[in-house]
Design an enzyme around this catalytic site. Structure first.
Site, mmCIF file in Angstrom:
data_model
loop_
_atom_site.group_PDB
_atom_site.id
_atom_site.type_symbol
_atom_site.label_atom_id
_atom_site.label_comp_id
_atom_site.label_asym_id
_atom_site.label_seq_id
_atom_site.Cartn_x
_atom_site.Cartn_y
_atom_site.Cartn_z
ATOM 1 N N ILE A 1 44.128 31.878 31.931
ATOM 2 C CA ILE A 1 43.772 33.180 32.497
ATOM 3 C C ILE A 1 42.958 32.998 33.772
ATOM 4 C CG2 ILE A 1 42.487 35.320 32.109
ATOM 5 C CD1 ILE A 1 43.181 34.985 29.107
ATOM 6 N N ARG B 1 36.889 37.192 24.253
ATOM 7 C CA ARG B 1 36.635 37.654 22.892
ATOM 8 C C ARG B 1 35.315 38.431 22.874
ATOM 9 N NH1 ARG B 1 41.213 36.739 22.435
ATOM 10 N NH2 ARG B 1 42.329 35.458 20.886
ATOM 11 N N ASP C 1 38.409 44.499 27.264
ATOM 12 C CA ASP C 1 39.688 44.527 26.550
ATOM 13 C C ASP C 1 39.515 43.997 25.129
ATOM 14 O OD1 ASP C 1 42.522 44.979 26.373
ATOM 15 O OD2 ASP C 1 42.818 42.806 26.483
ATOM 16 N N GLU D 1 37.187 44.863 15.878
ATOM 17 C CA GLU D 1 38.492 45.317 16.337
ATOM 18 C C GLU D 1 39.329 45.828 15.163
ATOM 19 O OE1 GLU D 1 39.282 43.007 20.475
ATOM 20 O OE2 GLU D 1 40.058 42.024 18.687
ATOM 21 N N HIS E 1 42.633 45.874 23.469
ATOM 22 C CA HIS E 1 43.134 44.495 23.352
ATOM 23 C C HIS E 1 44.619 44.428 23.758
ATOM 24 C CE1 HIS E 1 42.108 40.494 21.165
ATOM 25 N NE2 HIS E 1 42.913 40.284 22.196
ATOM 26 N N GLY F 1 45.556 43.158 26.919
ATOM 27 C CA GLY F 1 45.706 42.291 28.084
ATOM 28 C C GLY F 1 47.031 41.548 28.103
#
Length: 315
Positions: free
Chosen positions: A150, A234, A258, A263, A281, A283
């Protein structure tokens, strides 16, 4: 061959159905929620966000492979799996298109924060043209915390914006800096220096013993009060209490998230009361990355079925 997918049937933007269509001879069973109660009767597990610990692994009677549909393996006890002779593998972000998709989302968040996204709808409603006055990215400094798939994808895409780029990773790397156009790449001990200089700080790290709460009260105090924090890694990378306090006290201008501490996040979470661009989440949830993850998962399941060596093994 039977494969358990620890996710709701409609999770991940249709990925489960795509896997089924690719391998119609394999039985895929989706669990309720992002969890699994038992691995008995399954040859492989696609864990998603499910916690795969020694207790769950003890229920396996014929499991041979834990195959992640993506890169993240933080929730998998790799040592326990290895002890039971169960292989663990993932799909690298740079081969699936995941890193490219996540990087694009991060840049969208940067632009949204810079252009004062929260005020735009109000300006339109009040027929105020030419407002709000935003920030241009050119000449600003972006600090990349984590320079894996990333981080590399971000560096490639941010270079044409005319931004100054700096970064930190496990080890200082002048060659990396030269290749990807960063002013400097230091080790993690140089994180304070990055935080002091950056207008935008982008996190793209896994959450582990070394990185958990890497952005805490002290780190937030080292950031510019008009800077922005974007988390693409995270939720556990950020100390939530300190983060909320920084937003409340205006020592942090805003954030893009994100990923979250829980979660899915609670819709009533206090974090949504501030200048935060939040996405669920997603991405890596694009047509490109989903196709890449399906291809990677199915290739390894085929290899398992046909008795061939599994790719991208961690155990």
């Amino acid at each position: 061959m039977r494969v358990l997918i620890a996710a709701d049937e409609n999770a991940w933007g249709g990925l489960i159905e795509s896997i089924r269509q690719t391998m119609p001879d394999v039985e895929f069973v989706a669990s309720a929620g992002h969890a699994a109660e038992s691995l008995a009767g399954f040859d492989a597990l696609i864990p998603g966000m499910c916690k795969v610990d020694a207790r769950l692994l003890a229920t396996a009677d014929r499991l041979k492979l834990i195959q992640q549909a993506g890169t993240g393996l933080e929730s998998v006890d790799i040592a326990a799996a290895k002890q039971q002779g169960i292989m663990v593998a993932n799909v690298p972000s740079h081969t699936s298109g995941n890193a490219d998709s996540v990087a694009e989302l991060g840049i969208w968040m940067m632009i949204g924060l810079a252009r004062r996204h929260q005020e735009i709808a109000q300006c339109l409603a009040q027929q105020r043209l030419g407002q709000p006055v935003g920030l241009g990215l050119m000449g600003k400094t972006v600090g990349l915390v984590g320079l894996g798939g990333i981080g590399k994808a971000l560096a490639k895409r941010l270079a044409p914006f005319g931004m100054r780029m700096i970064g930190v990773k496990r080890e200082a790397d002048a060659a990396f800096a030269e290749k990807y156009g960063l002013d400097w790449v230091g080790d993690m001990a140089q994180l304070p220096q990055l935080l002091e200089q950056a207008d935008f700080v982008i996190l793209s790290l896994p959450d582990n013993a070394q990185t958990h709460h890497i952005i805490d009260e002290k780190a937030l105090s080292q950031m510019k009060p008009d800077s922005f924090l974007i988390n693409l890694g995270r939720g556990g990378l950020i100390d939530k209490e300190a983060f909320i306090a920084a937003l409340e006290n205006n020592t942090l201008a805003g954030a893009g998230l994100d990923v979250f501490w829980q979660e899915p996040p609670d819709p009533n979470d206090a974090v949504f009361n501030y200048n935060v661009i939040a996405t669920p989440h997603i991405g890596g949830v694009t047509d490109i990355s989903l196709a890449g993850n399906v291809a990677g998962v199915c290739e390894n399941l085929r290899r398992l079925r046909d008795g061939e060596a599994v790719d991208n093994r961690w155990a």
